[in-house]
Design a protein around this motif. Structure first.
Motif, PDB file in Angstrom:
ATOM      1  N   VAL A 245     -32.579  73.846 -19.673  1.00 22.77           N
ATOM      2  CA  VAL A 245     -32.441  72.391 -19.683  1.00 22.77           C
ATOM      3  C   VAL A 245     -32.017  71.901 -21.065  1.00 22.77           C
ATOM      4  O   VAL A 245     -31.105  71.078 -21.209  1.00 22.77           O
ATOM      5  CB  VAL A 245     -33.765  71.715 -19.257  1.00 22.77           C
ATOM      6  N   GLN A 246     -32.654  72.410 -22.102  1.00 18.41           N
ATOM      7  CA  GLN A 246     -32.338  71.995 -23.467  1.00 18.41           C
ATOM      8  C   GLN A 246     -30.879  72.322 -23.811  1.00 18.41           C
ATOM      9  O   GLN A 246     -30.183  71.513 -24.441  1.00 18.41           O
ATOM     10  CB  GLN A 246     -33.274  72.677 -24.452  1.00 18.41           C
ATOM     11  N   GLU A 247     -30.395  73.482 -23.373  1.00 18.85           N
ATOM     12  CA  GLU A 247     -29.009  73.855 -23.652  1.00 18.85           C
ATOM     13  C   GLU A 247     -28.039  72.891 -22.985  1.00 18.85           C
ATOM     14  O   GLU A 247     -27.033  72.484 -23.581  1.00 18.85           O
ATOM     15  CB  GLU A 247     -28.761  75.281 -23.153  1.00 18.85           C
ATOM     16  N   GLN A 252     -23.819  68.558 -22.215  1.00 17.22           N
ATOM     17  CA  GLN A 252     -23.364  67.635 -21.173  1.00 17.22           C
ATOM     18  C   GLN A 252     -23.729  66.196 -21.510  1.00 17.22           C
ATOM     19  O   GLN A 252     -24.792  65.936 -22.070  1.00 17.22           O
ATOM     20  CB  GLN A 252     -23.987  68.010 -19.814  1.00 17.22           C
ATOM     21  N   ASN A 253     -22.845  65.276 -21.132  1.00 15.94           N
ATOM     22  CA  ASN A 253     -23.132  63.855 -21.298  1.00 15.94           C
ATOM     23  C   ASN A 253     -24.084  63.354 -20.217  1.00 15.94           C
ATOM     24  O   ASN A 253     -24.827  62.399 -20.433  1.00 15.94           O
ATOM     25  CB  ASN A 253     -21.845  63.036 -21.268  1.00 15.94           C
ATOM     26  N   LYS A 357     -24.940  58.858 -22.754  1.00 16.15           N
ATOM     27  CA  LYS A 357     -25.597  60.120 -22.433  1.00 16.15           C
ATOM     28  C   LYS A 357     -26.815  59.823 -21.563  1.00 16.15           C
ATOM     29  O   LYS A 357     -27.651  59.000 -21.932  1.00 16.15           O
ATOM     30  CB  LYS A 357     -26.009  60.846 -23.717  1.00 16.15           C
ATOM     31  N   LEU A 358     -26.874  60.485 -20.414  1.00 14.62           N
ATOM     32  CA  LEU A 358     -27.923  60.193 -19.448  1.00 14.62           C
ATOM     33  C   LEU A 358     -28.548  61.490 -18.948  1.00 14.62           C
ATOM     34  O   LEU A 358     -27.842  62.403 -18.511  1.00 14.62           O
ATOM     35  CB  LEU A 358     -27.355  59.411 -18.268  1.00 14.62           C
ATOM     36  N   GLY A 378     -22.854  69.333  -8.064  1.00 14.22           N
ATOM     37  CA  GLY A 378     -22.363  68.286  -8.955  1.00 14.22           C
ATOM     38  C   GLY A 378     -23.330  67.146  -9.144  1.00 14.22           C
ATOM     39  O   GLY A 378     -23.156  66.331 -10.047  1.00 14.22           O
ATOM     40  N   ARG A 379     -24.350  67.061  -8.272  1.00 16.00           N
ATOM     41  CA  ARG A 379     -25.331  65.984  -8.429  1.00 16.00           C
ATOM     42  C   ARG A 379     -26.572  66.480  -9.143  1.00 16.00           C
ATOM     43  O   ARG A 379     -27.036  65.854 -10.084  1.00 16.00           O
ATOM     44  CB  ARG A 379     -25.686  65.399  -7.063  1.00 16.00           C
ATOM     45  N   ILE A 380     -27.123  67.578  -8.701  1.00 15.22           N
ATOM     46  CA  ILE A 380     -28.260  68.187  -9.386  1.00 15.22           C
ATOM     47  C   ILE A 380     -27.738  69.392 -10.173  1.00 15.22           C
ATOM     48  O   ILE A 380     -27.204  70.330  -9.602  1.00 15.22           O
ATOM     49  CB  ILE A 380     -29.342  68.647  -8.391  1.00 15.22           C
ATOM     50  N   ASP A 381     -27.888  69.336 -11.479  1.00 19.51           N
ATOM     51  CA  ASP A 381     -27.361  70.414 -12.324  1.00 19.51           C
ATOM     52  C   ASP A 381     -28.304  71.607 -12.381  1.00 19.51           C
ATOM     53  O   ASP A 381     -27.858  72.755 -12.382  1.00 19.51           O
ATOM     54  CB  ASP A 381     -27.106  69.882 -13.749  1.00 19.51           C
TER      55      ASP A 381
END
Length: 391
Positions: A245-247, A252-253, A357-358, A378-381
């Protein structure tokens, strides 16, 4: 009579008349653009001075004192103001702005507290944090009764202690930021503060890095995100997922994360730990939303980095094929939030679109009740099942 009383009040409060200095370039441009007006005003001044000095039935010293009579002084001041540039004021280069009428008071009713009221309070906090960060300005001016006044910056202490009759302007040259303070004549409002700059987001990011907002009816509040457990206290597989998650946060924006598992597996406290240890230090403002708040929430555009935490997402966005979800419009709402189509689909009039950034962190007990559209690529990364009993 009222006009004459205002000026001494300002002077008694520490303000001083602002003398407008001659600028040869400005004078030359004024002459080139309107020589007839310059000549006409100059002749009027000469005429007033001649009349003041040429009275036959008065002593010479009385005629000299007549030069300082109000009518003569006003004519001289009008001419001087015409041939000298006005003090600095904001212009159209400063496209970013924050504005709030203070004080913002939270009023509780039988209905839910409106989201807008909490967001206004957040904007008020942001503005006053910005002013505290900027410190003493380079210039403080006020226009009142047809004259400019200035307040010596070295004597400045607090904004609410500055006497205000007209609009106050302040300028910080290092950051190219303007502040405008307008007095309000209202029972519940004191002043309007407006901050203007070419680009405010980086400075806002500096002063709001530790803020968290909970939007949940009567309990809505603004403060700091609370975490009961540190990330390193979670099981190894959860810590490994946290690293992923941190990476993604750095690369990613926009990022959407969903964690699911039985009650007591630490999903909610994990989201709070990520918000406190990873996102808040990076300048993200944390919004913890209940289901009612999600329906009407749009991230404030002046914030550069936003994190939204939504718990029990399976109740928020249930499968629309089920009968219970037919009257639930929150599913479409959260889908548009994840897609970014809700508030990023219109480009600025200038043609420049600065992407906010969200990060969206969602928890649920099971993915089986979620609408299938939520789980599309594309919705849940990132997704992770929490299997260890933690709490």
């Amino acid at each position: 009579m009222y006009k004459k009383q205002k000026e001494p009040n300002l002077i008694g409060a520490g303000w001083q008349p602002l003398n407008r200095d001659i600028d040869l370039n400005y004078l030359w441009e004024t002459w080139l653009n309107n020589p007839w007006e310059v000549s006409h005003k100059a002749m009027n001044v000469v005429s007033y001075i001649a009349d003041a000095l040429g009275r036959e039935h008065y002593a010479w010293w009385a005629n000299f004192l007549n030069l300082f009579y109000e009518t003569t002084r006003e004519e001289i001041d009008e001419f001087w103001n015409f041939i000298t540039p006005e003090p600095l004021t904001p212009d159209n280069r400063y496209r970013d702005s924050l504005s709030i009428e203070t004080p913002v008071v939270k009023s509780v009713t039988r209905d839910l507290i409106p989201i807008e009221q909490v967001l206004l309070k957040l904007e008020e906090i942001t503005i006053f944090r910005l002013l505290s960060f900027l410190g003493r300005p380079d210039l403080i001016t006020q226009y009142s009764t047809g004259k400019y006044f200035y307040y010596p910056p070295e004597k400045f202490v607090e904004w609410n202690k500055l006497k205000s009759i007209g609009s106050i302007f302040a300028y910080w040259s290092e950051h190219e930021i303007w502040l405008r303070i307008d007095p309000l004549y209202s029972m519940d409002r004191d002043r309007r503060y407006t901050i203007m700059a070419k680009k405010l987001a980086p400075l806002v990011n500096k002063v709001t890095y530790d803020l968290a907002v909970m939007l949940s009816g009567y309990q809505s509040r603004i403060g700091q995100v609370h975490s009961q457990f540190a990330i390193n206290s979670f099981p190894a597989d959860v810590q490994s997922f946290t690293d992923a998650v941190q990476e993604k946060v750095f690369t990613q924006n926009q990022l959407a994360v969903l964690v699911y598992g039985n009650p007591g597996t630490g999903k909610t406290v994990w989201a709070q730990a990520v918000a406190k240890e990873i996102l808040a230090p990076l300048g993200y403002i944390i919004f913890i939303l209940d289901h009612a708040a999600v329906e009407n929430f749009v991230p404030p555009s002046y914030l550069e980095r936003v994190c939204i935490i939504i718990n029990e997402a399976d109740n928020l966005a249930p499968d629309r094929s089920t009968e219970i979800a037919q009257s639930n419009y929150k599913t479409e709402r959260i889908l548009s939030l994840l897609d970014g189509t809700l508030y990023q689909s219109v480009i600025d009039e200038s043609g420049i679109q600065e992407q906010q950034k969200l990060v969206v962190l969602m928890t649920c007990n099971t993915t089986e009740r979620l609408d299938p559209a939520m789980l599309r690529k594309g919705r849940i990364d990132l997704m992770c099942e929490f299997a260890h009993q933690f709490v």
